[in-house]
Design an enzyme around this catalytic site. Structure first.
Site, PDB file in Angstrom:
ATOM      1  N   GLU A 292       9.996   5.729   9.249  1.00 37.31           N
ATOM      2  CA  GLU A 292      10.083   5.998  10.700  1.00 37.31           C
ATOM      3  C   GLU A 292       9.997   7.504  10.966  1.00 37.31           C
ATOM      4  OE1 GLU A 292      12.259   3.633  13.299  1.00 37.31           O
ATOM      5  OE2 GLU A 292      12.250   1.883  11.984  1.00 37.31           O
TER       6      GLU A 292
ATOM      7  N   GLY B 262       0.106   7.926   6.718  1.00 38.84           N
ATOM      8  CA  GLY B 262       1.542   7.685   6.869  1.00 38.84           C
ATOM      9  C   GLY B 262       2.064   8.554   7.998  1.00 38.84           C
TER      10      GLY B 262
ATOM     11  N   LEU C 162       2.012  -0.256  11.172  1.00 40.59           N
ATOM     12  CA  LEU C 162       1.424   1.025  11.576  1.00 40.59           C
ATOM     13  C   LEU C 162       0.854   1.765  10.358  1.00 40.59           C
ATOM     14  CD1 LEU C 162       1.003   3.150  13.855  1.00 40.59           C
ATOM     15  CD2 LEU C 162       3.259   4.079  13.283  1.00 40.59           C
ATOM     16  N   THR C 163       1.686   1.960   9.323  1.00 39.74           N
ATOM     17  CA  THR C 163       1.298   2.767   8.160  1.00 39.74           C
ATOM     18  C   THR C 163       0.139   2.133   7.394  1.00 39.74           C
ATOM     19  OG1 THR C 163       3.570   3.518   7.949  1.00 39.74           O
ATOM     20  CG2 THR C 163       2.180   3.753   5.995  1.00 39.74           C
TER      21      THR C 163
ATOM     22  N   GLY D 208      32.447   9.324 -10.790  1.00 35.19           N
ATOM     23  CA  GLY D 208      32.141   9.763 -12.147  1.00 35.19           C
ATOM     24  C   GLY D 208      31.123   8.828 -12.792  1.00 35.19           C
TER      25      GLY D 208
ATOM     26  N   THR E 160       7.783  -3.514   6.301  1.00 32.30           N
ATOM     27  CA  THR E 160       9.088  -4.182   6.197  1.00 32.30           C
ATOM     28  C   THR E 160       9.016  -5.567   6.849  1.00 32.30           C
ATOM     29  OG1 THR E 160      10.209  -2.055   6.298  1.00 32.30           O
ATOM     30  CG2 THR E 160      11.531  -4.000   6.839  1.00 32.30           C
TER      31      THR E 160
HETATM   32  C1  LIG Z   1      10.630   0.864   2.058  1.00 32.52           C
HETATM   33  C2  LIG Z   1       9.669   1.301   3.108  1.00 32.52           C
HETATM   34  C3  LIG Z   1       9.554   0.549   4.276  1.00 32.52           C
HETATM   35  C4  LIG Z   1       8.643   0.924   5.252  1.00 32.52           C
HETATM   36  N1  LIG Z   1       8.483   0.142   6.368  1.00 32.52           N
HETATM   37  C5  LIG Z   1       7.437   0.394   7.222  1.00 32.52           C
HETATM   38  C6  LIG Z   1       7.126  -0.521   8.280  1.00 32.52           C
HETATM   39  O1  LIG Z   1       7.802  -1.535   8.496  1.00 32.52           O
HETATM   40  N2  LIG Z   1       6.048  -0.262   9.049  1.00 32.52           N
HETATM   41  C7  LIG Z   1       5.255   0.837   8.874  1.00 32.52           C
HETATM   42  O2  LIG Z   1       4.290   1.003   9.616  1.00 32.52           O
HETATM   43  N3  LIG Z   1       5.544   1.742   7.883  1.00 32.52           N
HETATM   44  C8  LIG Z   1       6.600   1.530   7.055  1.00 32.52           C
HETATM   45  N4  LIG Z   1       6.883   2.408   6.037  1.00 32.52           N
HETATM   46  C9  LIG Z   1       6.025   3.576   5.844  1.00 32.52           C
HETATM   47  C10 LIG Z   1       6.716   4.888   6.183  1.00 32.52           C
HETATM   48  O3  LIG Z   1       6.902   5.012   7.559  1.00 32.52           O
HETATM   49  C11 LIG Z   1       5.839   6.007   5.588  1.00 32.52           C
HETATM   50  O4  LIG Z   1       6.032   5.942   4.169  1.00 32.52           O
HETATM   51  C12 LIG Z   1       6.205   7.358   6.127  1.00 32.52           C
HETATM   52  O5  LIG Z   1       5.774   7.474   7.462  1.00 32.52           O
HETATM   53  C13 LIG Z   1       5.591   8.507   5.329  1.00 32.52           C
HETATM   54  O6  LIG Z   1       4.223   8.294   5.124  1.00 32.52           O
HETATM   55  P1  LIG Z   1       3.623   8.434   3.651  1.00 32.52           P
HETATM   56  O7  LIG Z   1       4.474   7.620   2.734  1.00 32.52           O
HETATM   57  O8  LIG Z   1       2.180   8.119   3.723  1.00 32.52           O
HETATM   58  O9  LIG Z   1       3.848   9.949   3.259  1.00 32.52           O
HETATM   59  P2  LIG Z   1       2.911  11.193   3.677  1.00 32.52           P
HETATM   60  O10 LIG Z   1       2.638  11.159   5.136  1.00 32.52           O
HETATM   61  O11 LIG Z   1       1.748  11.233   2.744  1.00 32.52           O
HETATM   62  O12 LIG Z   1       3.878  12.420   3.372  1.00 32.52           O
HETATM   63  C14 LIG Z   1       4.087  12.925   2.066  1.00 32.52           C
HETATM   64  C15 LIG Z   1       4.941  14.192   2.199  1.00 32.52           C
HETATM   65  O13 LIG Z   1       4.232  15.172   2.971  1.00 32.52           O
HETATM   66  C16 LIG Z   1       5.038  15.585   4.070  1.00 32.52           C
HETATM   67  N5  LIG Z   1       4.191  15.858   5.235  1.00 32.52           N
HETATM   68  C17 LIG Z   1       3.184  15.105   5.724  1.00 32.52           C
HETATM   69  N6  LIG Z   1       2.675  15.674   6.826  1.00 32.52           N
HETATM   70  C18 LIG Z   1       3.389  16.797   7.053  1.00 32.52           C
HETATM   71  C19 LIG Z   1       3.362  17.819   8.042  1.00 32.52           C
HETATM   72  N7  LIG Z   1       2.501  17.783   9.067  1.00 32.52           N
HETATM   73  N8  LIG Z   1       4.231  18.847   7.942  1.00 32.52           N
HETATM   74  C20 LIG Z   1       5.141  18.878   6.919  1.00 32.52           C
HETATM   75  N9  LIG Z   1       5.219  17.947   5.952  1.00 32.52           N
HETATM   76  C21 LIG Z   1       4.357  16.917   6.029  1.00 32.52           C
HETATM   77  C22 LIG Z   1       5.974  14.420   4.346  1.00 32.52           C
HETATM   78  O14 LIG Z   1       7.149  14.835   5.049  1.00 32.52           O
HETATM   79  C23 LIG Z   1       6.274  13.953   2.923  1.00 32.52           C
HETATM   80  O15 LIG Z   1       7.266  14.757   2.373  1.00 32.52           O
HETATM   81  C24 LIG Z   1       7.846   2.096   5.070  1.00 32.52           C
HETATM   82  C25 LIG Z   1       7.999   2.864   3.903  1.00 32.52           C
HETATM   83  C26 LIG Z   1       8.880   2.476   2.935  1.00 32.52           C
HETATM   84  C27 LIG Z   1       8.984   3.316   1.698  1.00 32.52           C
END
Ligand SMILES: Cc1cc2nc3c(=O)[nH]c(=O)nc-3n(C[C@H](O)[C@H](O)[C@H](O)COP(=O)(O)OP(=O)(O)OC[C@H]3O[C@@H](n4cnc5c(N)ncnc54)[C@H](O)[C@@H]3O)c2cc1C
Length: 384
Positions: free
Chosen positions: A364, A131, A125-126, A340, A159
């Site tokens: 998620e 994200g 998805l991402t 500690g 993942t």
């Molecule tokens: C180890 C790992 C495994 C993963 N596995 C998968 C997977 O299997 N499949 C998949 O599809 N994705 C996967 N992901 C992706 C994960 O779901 C995304 O990283 C997550 O959804 C956040 O998106 P982003 O990293 O682009 O952060 P961003 O969306 O850019 O967010 C950055 C910050 O802004 C904040 N923010 C964004 N929009 C808003 C809003 N409207 N209001 C308030 N705050 C906001 C967020 O809370 C965060 O603090 C994985 C990520 C990691 C790190």
């Protein structure tokens, strides 16, 4: 309200506990250092039925209810979140989506392999640019006159990505704005034009195969569509609503592991002529963890109960995921404090628990996104 487990639930929990003690915990630190879980663990998970929980036996599943699924997920999370994630994604996000939305042919093609561990699934998805705002994903699937789609785009942080045999892929199939233009596809991971690059250097979940997927003119037949065209975002959100329950259960496992380690250490380690368990401020750390464990577990079980009774559960799942993920971080951090300086070196397990817990508030749906889901349920207003 009866919180006692049934005989079946208790049996599957004991099976998972025993499996984790034998096959996971002894190796978790080494897998973390090697940045890879031993892939043989996938087949073992399949042999015990852990990759087929809640799926019909007709398709190779092992049946059971969602509470049983959460009990297994908690135990796996207690042993190693990297192993827990393999199940949460391949079964929780992919196989369950195939079971819920798939045609008879798709179920017969994919479910026996996914439930046995012969095949592994990943959830795409991402993207690098989307994200939290997943509805605006940009991967394109264009339908040609020959009835096949041509897919181009990039998926990030996937993942199981380098290990997977099938990708549940979300792509835009029409010009409709936002989520309305998104469709879901089941794409074989060896499809020509699909390349995978392992993501290294993660803070935690180091044993897990996380990948970037690049799709260049990947040809996908129309019968790979999962669910109706244009309904892919519903497929994704339905998967994540249940997926958040699974993440929450994994977080309960992390917090429980932190509690067990901290209590054991506090009763052994001596300072000022007595075990540190005698110090009230150490007991405060332990009791804070214990309350977080219980609260997170009860919130998670409530979701499982709602799912099993066919009642709405999405908001409760967000609450459980929000609380349990933040609780797991707090618990692991408190446990590290109890250890500690020894908590800061990888000879002891609590540092890994903290590193593994940290991603739980991010994926998620971040904690902020869970709060928006809960806020929308409370007010009827979609804030962003
Ligand atoms: C180890 C790992 C495994 C993963 N596995 C998968 C997977 O299997 N499949 C998949 O599809 N994705 C996967 N992901 C992706 C994960 O779901 C995304 O990283 C997550 O959804 C956040 O998106 P982003 O990293 O682009 O952060 P961003 O969306 O850019 O967010 C950055 C910050 O802004 C904040 N923010 C964004 N929009 C808003 C809003 N409207 N209001 C308030 N705050 C906001 C967020 O809370 C965060 O603090 C994985 C990520 C990691 C790190």
């Amino acid at each position: 309200m009866n919180l006692e487990l049934s005989e079946e639930q208790d049996a599957v929990r004991r099976l998972a506990k025993d499996f984790v003690a034998r096959e996971v915990t002894p190796y978790a630190a080494a897998w973390d250092r090697a940045e890879s879980v031993d892939r043989a663990v996938v087949r073992k998970l399949g042999d015990l039925g852990f990759l087929g929980l809640t799926i019909d036996e007709e398709y190779g599943g092992s049946g059971g209810d969602h509470l049983a699924y959460c009990l297994v997920t908690e135990e796996l999370g207690r042993g190693d979140s990297s192993v827990r994630g393999i199940v949460s994604v391949s079964l929780g996000l992919v196989a369950k989506s195939v079971a819920a939305w798939g045609t008879e042919e798709q179920k017969r093609r994919w479910l026996p392999g996914l439930t046995s561990g012969a095949l592994l699934g990943c959830f795409g998805l991402t993207e690098p640019g989307t994200g939290s705002d997943a509805a605006h994903l940009t991967t394109m699937a264009v339908l040609g006159t020959d009835g096949t789609y041509t897919v181009n785009g990039t998926k990030m942080f996937i993942t199981n990505g380098t290990w997977a045999d099938v990708v549940l892929l979300f792509a835009r199939t029409n010009d409709a704005p936002g989520h309305k233009g998104v469709s879901a596809f089941l794409v074989p991971a060896d499809a020509p034009g699909l390349t995978r690059r392992a993501v290294h250097g993660k803070l935690g979940l180091r044993g897990q195969a996380t990948a970037e997927l690049v799709l260049e003119d990947v040809r996908v037949p129309a019968d790979a569509l999962l669910g109706p065209e244009g309904k892919g975002f519903s497929v994704a959100m339905a998967a994540l609503a249940k997926g958040r329950m699974s993440v929450a259960a994994g977080c309960v496992g992390i917090a429980q592991a932190a509690l067990d380690a901290a209590v054991a250490y506090a009763t052994e380690r001596e300072q000022f002529g007595r075990s540190i368990a005698h110090h009230q401020l150490v007991q405060e750390l332990l009791s804070d963890i214990a309350v977080d464990v219980d609260a997170a577990r009860l919130l998670t079980w409530r979701v499982a109960d709602l799912v099993d009774r066919g009642l709405p559960f999405a908001t409760e799942s967000s609450k459980a995921k929000l609380f349990a993920s933040e609780a797991a971080v707090r618990a692991a951090n408190h446990a590290l404090q109890v250890f500690g300086g020894y908590g800061y070196i990888d000879e002891y397990p609590v540092g890994k628990l903290l590193r593994d817990a940290r991603v739980m508030t991010l994926y998620e749906g971040t904690s902020q996104i869970q709060k928006l889901v809960i806020g929308r349920a409370l007010t009827g207003v979609s804030a962003f």
